[in-house]
Structures are given as C-alpha cells and as structure tokens.
Enzyme design. Structure first.
Site, mmCIF file in Angstrom:
data_model
loop_
_atom_site.group_PDB
_atom_site.id
_atom_site.type_symbol
_atom_site.label_atom_id
_atom_site.label_comp_id
_atom_site.label_asym_id
_atom_site.label_seq_id
_atom_site.Cartn_x
_atom_site.Cartn_y
_atom_site.Cartn_z
ATOM 1 N NE ARG A 154 -7.183 -4.366 1.589
ATOM 2 C CZ ARG A 154 -8.161 -4.826 2.358
ATOM 3 N NH1 ARG A 154 -9.036 -3.975 2.881
ATOM 4 N NH2 ARG A 154 -8.266 -6.114 2.604
ATOM 5 C CD GLU B 246 -4.962 -0.240 7.468
ATOM 6 O OE1 GLU B 246 -5.830 0.394 6.846
ATOM 7 O OE2 GLU B 246 -5.094 -1.463 7.766
ATOM 8 C CG HIS C 297 -8.590 -1.966 8.346
ATOM 9 N ND1 HIS C 297 -7.547 -2.276 7.505
ATOM 10 C CD2 HIS C 297 -9.656 -2.685 7.894
ATOM 11 C CE1 HIS C 297 -7.963 -3.135 6.579
ATOM 12 N NE2 HIS C 297 -9.237 -3.405 6.805
#
Length: 345
Positions: free
Chosen positions: A242, A271, A300
């Site tokens: 994370r 994000e 990601h």
C-alpha cells in the site's frame, strides 16, 4: 421469493459483469457502476442492494454504509480493505470479507520484477537505447547493477505474498530476512527464512527491502526519513503493498540525496496521483534524473493478469453468494455486532 440484488459501485472490468452473473446465477440482478464516489450512485440502488462487491476505487465510508438499508454483506474483490470503514459496517451488522486467495503469484512476481529492473539495469538500458541505439549500447550504463546471489532480501510482512516473494528470492540464491510481529513464531521456519524481531534489524542488513504488509495505523508512513536512513546506501526499496506505508516525500528526498540507491513502487498514497503530486511532477517533466534510473513506478498493477482478474471476480461473488444463500462466512475481516439473517428473503 424475491430476487437478490448485488451492487458493484466501482467495477474494474470492461464487460457487463459476465463472470459475476455466471457465478451468482440467473436469479440474481446486478447493478454495475464505475464510479469513485458513492454520491454518484442512485439512492435507490444503494438502499436496495442485498450485497456489495467492491474493488479499490471507491471509499466505503460511514455515510455510504448508512444508506445500505438491505445490505447483508460487503465483499472486497481484492485483498486490501483500508478504504472500507470496518467499524461502521460492524456497527450496522454488516460483515466485511475480502478475497485473499487471488493474485498471490502475480504480486510476488512483480516485486521480484521490480528488483530485477533495478539490479539488472533493465530500465536503464532501455532508456539509454531509446535515446541512442549506438551510444546506449553500453553495458556499463546501469547505475544499480549488482549480483543477486549472496545478497540479502528483506521481507516486511510474512503473509502469503511475503512468503511467495521470499521463496522467489531464495531461488536467486539470496539470503532472506523477515519482519512481521503479527505472525506466530515458527512461520519463518516453515518458510525457510531468518526472523528479525525489530524492523531496524532488517533495514540495516537488507540489500533489498520488499514491503508486503497491510496498511494500518501502525504501518502508516512506517517507512519514513528515519527508517530510510537506517537502510544501507546501496539498498533498494520495493513496495507492492500500500502506498501510504511509505512517506513518499521522504523517499524522493532519500533517492536524490543517495540515502538509498533505488526504489520500485507499484502503489501510491493517492491513485492516480494529482498533477501537483511529487511523483507526478518527477515523471511528467521527463528530466528528473532519478526516474527510469533509480526510481520505477508501475500503476498499481502488481496484482493484475487476465487470470488474476478472473479469480478476483469469481471468488468475491462466490463469497457473497455463499453467505446470502447458506449463511457461511469466509475471509471475514471485521466483527459485526449483529450478523444479518442469511438466505433469500
């Protein structure tokens, strides 16, 4: 019997829930949206759903949960659940479950791929060759090139992904250290790694530090300026967990000052990053010397593969339907005060 209604507010697939519909059965109706804020969802859809299957794009806040009049279960189509208000769901009697049995191989592979990109100069060679196929054809133009065999790989978080990454690092002939105060003693023996009782011990010894822990109040900005200074100057940092586990301003400062040698980052605190974000600015201007040499960011994507996406979609719906039809919970991550009745109303 009334038909069940399931809601996905932030779908991460392009089709009309083909896998979800096939998994749930023909007697289930779906509401599929691709939003980032629950304020953009029709009120009737929120109040009328029997279950929610959520991805990572929409925060499931206390305010959102207050509008879930019929919802009996929330399932995260993925692993991390730091964007879901677990306490609010528990107070409302709504169990929250996640889907930890997908993407393990992909995330571990990605962590190793980021390490290889840095340590084998892949990104540097590509960048130099793009600039000039002649001048860039030079094996010496990779600043972080190093042999992996005999080096130390530090895993922070010895869960299923941390163990998978550790096993891959061992295959390269690396010594593996692990820090995880939450796993039982002996887990390191089963994984064949050495345990550190303090994070500082691992940071001081590791040539590669790979983060595989959840985001909690304890791990928020756990890797800060002080912790980065405890790493070796030639070490690299990998994060596929994370984004907010790392103080990103401190990381960029450490890279520019040479406090650590490099970083491979798949996750960011926000994000996608805003245009004014320090990471966005470093990438946008194309002139920051650390980008593409000592800093690599991926969007990601560590979890992603066609197989992994299909697994997350199928398994999350299986979890929801198992509870709705049979009253059985799997992968529960909160403690609902009063579990709603299961079964079709």
């Amino acid at each position: 019997m009334s038909r069940l209604r399931l809601l996905t507010p932030d779908a991460q697939y392009p089709d009309d829930a083909l896998i979800e519909r096939a998994t749930a059965g023909e007697d289930v109706e779906w509401d599929i949206y691709r939003e980032r804020s629950f304020d953009r969802l029709p009120d009737a859809v929120l109040r009328g759903c029997d279950a929610m299957v959520v991805w990572h794009e929409m925060p499931v806040t206390r305010e959102m949960i207050a509008r879930l009049e019929r919802c009996r279960i929330i399932v995260r189509a993925g692993v991390g659940f730091d964007h879901i208000d677990l306490d609010a769901a528990a107070a409302a009697g709504i169990p929250v479950c996640n889907t930890p049995d997908y993407g393990t191989s992909e995330v571990a592979d990605h962590a190793i791929a980021l390490m290889l990109t840095l340590r084998r100069g892949i990104g540097s060679y590509h960048r130099n060759l793009m600039a000039s196929p002649q001048e860039g054809f030079d094996h010496a133009r990779a600043p972080l090139l190093a042999r992996l065999r005999g080096k130390t790989f530090g895993v922070v978080g010895l869960g299923r992904i941390g163990i998978a990454a550790a096993l891959r690092a061992k295959a390269f002939g690396m010594r593996v250290l692990a820090y995880d105060p939450l796993v039982s003693r002996g887990t390191e023996i089963a994984a064949g790694v050495d345990r550190c009782d303090r994070l500082e011990e691992l940071l001081a010894q590791a040539d590669v530090v790979s983060l595989h822990c959840p985001l909690t109040p304890q791990t928020l900005k756990m890797i800060n300026a002080e912790r980065l200074a405890q790493m070796q100057p030639h070490a690299v940092l990998i994060n596929t967990a994370r984004g907010a586990i790392i103080d990103m301003d401190a990381l960029l400062d450490a890279l520019r000052k040479g406090t650590i040698a490099g970083a491979g980052i798949d996750v960011l605190p926000v994000e996608p990053p805003s245009p004014a974000d320090a990471i966005a600015l470093a990438y946008a201007n194309g002139a920051d010397p650390i980008v593409g040499e000592r800093l690599f960011v991926t969007p990601h994507a560590a979890w992603s593969s066609p197989e992994s996406v299909a697994d997350a979609r199928r398994l999350s719906v299986e979890t929801a339907m198992q509870f709705l039809r049979e009253g059985r919970l799997r992968n529960l991550v909160n403690s609902p005060v009063a579990t709603p009745l299961s079964g079709v109303a």
